[in-house]
Design a protein around this motif. Structure first.
Motif, short mmCIF file in Angstrom:
data_model
loop_
_atom_site.label_atom_id
_atom_site.label_comp_id
_atom_site.label_asym_id
_atom_site.label_seq_id
_atom_site.Cartn_x
_atom_site.Cartn_y
_atom_site.Cartn_z
N ASP A 1 0.77 -1.25 0.12
CA ASP A 1 0.00 -0.07 0.06
C ASP A 1 0.94 1.41 0.02
O ASP A 1 1.91 1.31 0.88
N THR B 1 -7.40 2.79 -4.20
CA THR B 1 -8.54 2.04 -3.62
C THR B 1 -9.17 2.92 -2.42
O THR B 1 -10.60 2.43 -1.95
N ARG B 2 -8.65 3.90 -2.04
CA ARG B 2 -9.46 4.83 -1.03
C ARG B 2 -9.07 6.33 -1.53
O ARG B 2 -7.87 6.71 -1.79
N ASN C 1 -5.01 6.02 -1.19
CA ASN C 1 -4.54 5.06 -1.07
C ASN C 1 -4.31 4.12 -2.27
O ASN C 1 -5.15 3.89 -2.99
N ASN D 1 -3.20 0.84 -3.99
CA ASN D 1 -2.79 -0.67 -3.68
C ASN D 1 -1.95 -1.30 -4.77
O ASN D 1 -2.50 -1.42 -6.08
N HIS E 1 -13.68 -10.17 -1.73
CA HIS E 1 -13.66 -8.88 -1.24
C HIS E 1 -14.91 -8.05 -1.89
O HIS E 1 -14.86 -6.62 -1.52
#
Length: 488
Positions: free
Chosen positions: A235, A331-332, A349, A351, A460
């Motif tokens: 990450d 991802t964020r 973020n 990944n 997920h």
């Protein structure tokens, strides 16, 4: 029948008749072995364990892995495992792991089975069903963890309990470790056990249920995949800062705009094509099975130098793309401090799943070059959530050649249960706890008997599920496979 034949002819025909009869008996016995009814008690036990685990919330935010570990420990106690062979321990009250040992003859060093009990976060409003309620409908089991990977925990546990009740004595101890924080968090169970209690899990090799399986295309089995290596998880955090100001006076210098531009450059970038010894062998076997354009593209990709147009076509498939490239994806997102103010900070973020041989710091530096904006800070996020200006030198390892005892057993069982499909060692495009066991010198193979469709991978994601028949076939597979690997 033999009228008019001489003695020699009669003996010849009797001999041929005996051979045919013997061959038919062998075939009948073989078919009986292949079509033997599954063990109903083990199927039910695996179902009940899966239901129990799904309905224990083991997310990092509010769940308790310890609750699941204790529930499994109780099942093993009830099955007759002595207390001395069951350990529940970990670094804190919520993140305890359970380790169970079935003693063997000691002829060989132990084999370690690993599986994680924690699951990815799931919000009720995102799902059609309650993610923490075990639901069967339309031929599937639904719930968070049904495919990643409480199904595997249930299958391994039921198999070990069956062996214990039957009085089976393997050639080596079989150790099962079900652990915390594979999906995230600060207390990874396998890493913690290796560092603090290596004696409890030390083994000659590792079987990881968190990967592999029968890959299918719209229900048709294509191949049995075995993850013999894996990508490295990493990450990274991109941070844009700006003085901000009043929203009535917008400016191009906007932290959110700058971050969005950086993420767009990452989205449009493709890391270099590469194969390692496992993925090359994987595609060399696949090319013999493929047809049409895919067969031609695989052959072109395997050339030296590779046909980059073939690589580009293959890369349109998400699985092939991730197999052949390091991948990074946002991802964020977070940013801004008020609805009526220009953002002073925006953060994302990113990944990454990194090809073997490349370190986390190498990828952090690559992201800096891709972003190409000195105003964007690129940092590495440790498992503890600490941000670091310099990434770790950690990288994943390409393991030694696959073990003959594992793959001979696998070839035999697969030929019986899925006649005609090949067994292909490959690289996991995700990441698992195998990164810790491989680094500790314990070769790790991700093996599962469950079938999954390449177009319905929901781990997920929303409405995670596993096919009912796929799960039960996975139960039916694991017992003879583990027995073949550990037979005297």
């Amino acid at each position: 029948m033999f009228g008019g034949m001489n003695v020699g002819s009669r003996k010849l025909w009797l001999g041929l008749f005996s051979l045919v009869l013997f061959a038919n008996l062998l075939f009948a016995n073989s078919m009986a072995a292949q079509t033997a009814p599954p063990d109903a008690a083990t199927r039910k036990l695996a179902h009940d364990i899966l239901k129990q685990l799904i309905e224990i919330n083991t997310t990092d935010s509010v769940g308790s892995v310890t609750a699941a570990a204790e529930a499994m420990a109780q099942r093993f106690r009830d099955a007759g495992f002595p207390a001395s062979d069951i350990q529940v321990l970990g670094p804190n009250d919520r993140k305890k792991n359970v380790i169970v040992r079935l003693h063997g003859s000691g002829k060989h060093k132990p084999v370690l089975l690993i599986g994680h009990l924690d699951v990815v976060e799931a919000r009720r409003e995102d799902w059609t069903t309650d993610p923490f309620e075990f639901i069967e409908k339309d031929g599937y089991f639904y719930g968070r963890g049904t495919s990643d990977m409480k199904d595997g925990d249930a299958i391994m546990s039921a198999t070990l309990i069956r062996m214990k009740k039957e009085g089976y004595v393997p050639s080596r101890d079989i150790i099962l470790a079900m652990t915390a924080d594979e999906e995230g968090g600060t207390s990874n169970g396998v890493d913690w056990l290796i560092k603090n209690h290596r004696d409890l899990i030390d083994a000659e090799f590792v079987l990881n249920h968190d990967g592999g399986g029968v890959l299918a295309d719209h229900g048709k089995p294509l191949m049995m995949e075995v993850n013999a290596t894996e990508k490295l998880y990493g990450d990274f955090v991109l941070t844009a800062t700006n003085p901000g100001g009043h929203s009535s006076l917008p400016r191009p210098e906007n932290a959110i705009y700058e971050l969005a531009a950086a993420l767009t450059r990452i989205a449009n970038y493709q890391f270099p094509f590469e194969l390692n010894n496992i993925t090359r062998a994987y595609y060399e076997r696949q090319v013999k099975l493929a047809t049409g354009q895919r067969a031609a593209d695989l052959a072109g990709m395997l050339k030296t130098p590779p046909d980059l147009e073939a690589v580009a076509r293959l890369s349109k498939d998400p699985i092939d793309n991730s197999t052949m490239h390091t991948t990074c994806v946002a991802t964020r997102l977070s940013g801004g401090h008020a609805n009526n103010a220009l953002p002073q900070m925006a953060q994302a973020n990113v990944n990454c799943r990194i090809e073997p041989g490349h370190s986390l710091e190498e990828i952090r530096l690559a992201l800096e070059k891709i972003v190409a904006d000195p105003k964007i800070k690129v940092q590495f996020r440790e498992n503890t959530n600490v941000l670091m200006d310099h990434g770790s030198d950690r990288h994943s390892y390409i393991p030694p050649a696959p073990r003959k005892d594992v793959f001979d057993a696998l070839d035999k069982i697969v030929a019986e249960m899925w006649p005609g499909i090949p067994v292909l060692p490959n690289m996991s495009t995700g990441a698992s706890d195998g990164v810790y066991t491989n680094a500790a010198g314990m070769p790790t193979y991700a093996i599962s008997g469950e079938q999954y469709d390449r177009d319905d991978i929901r781990a997920h994601g929303k409405d995670e599920r596993v096919g009912v028949e796929s799960f039960y076939r996975g139960v039916d597979f694991y017992y003879p496979f583990l027995k073949a690997v550990t037979a005297q």
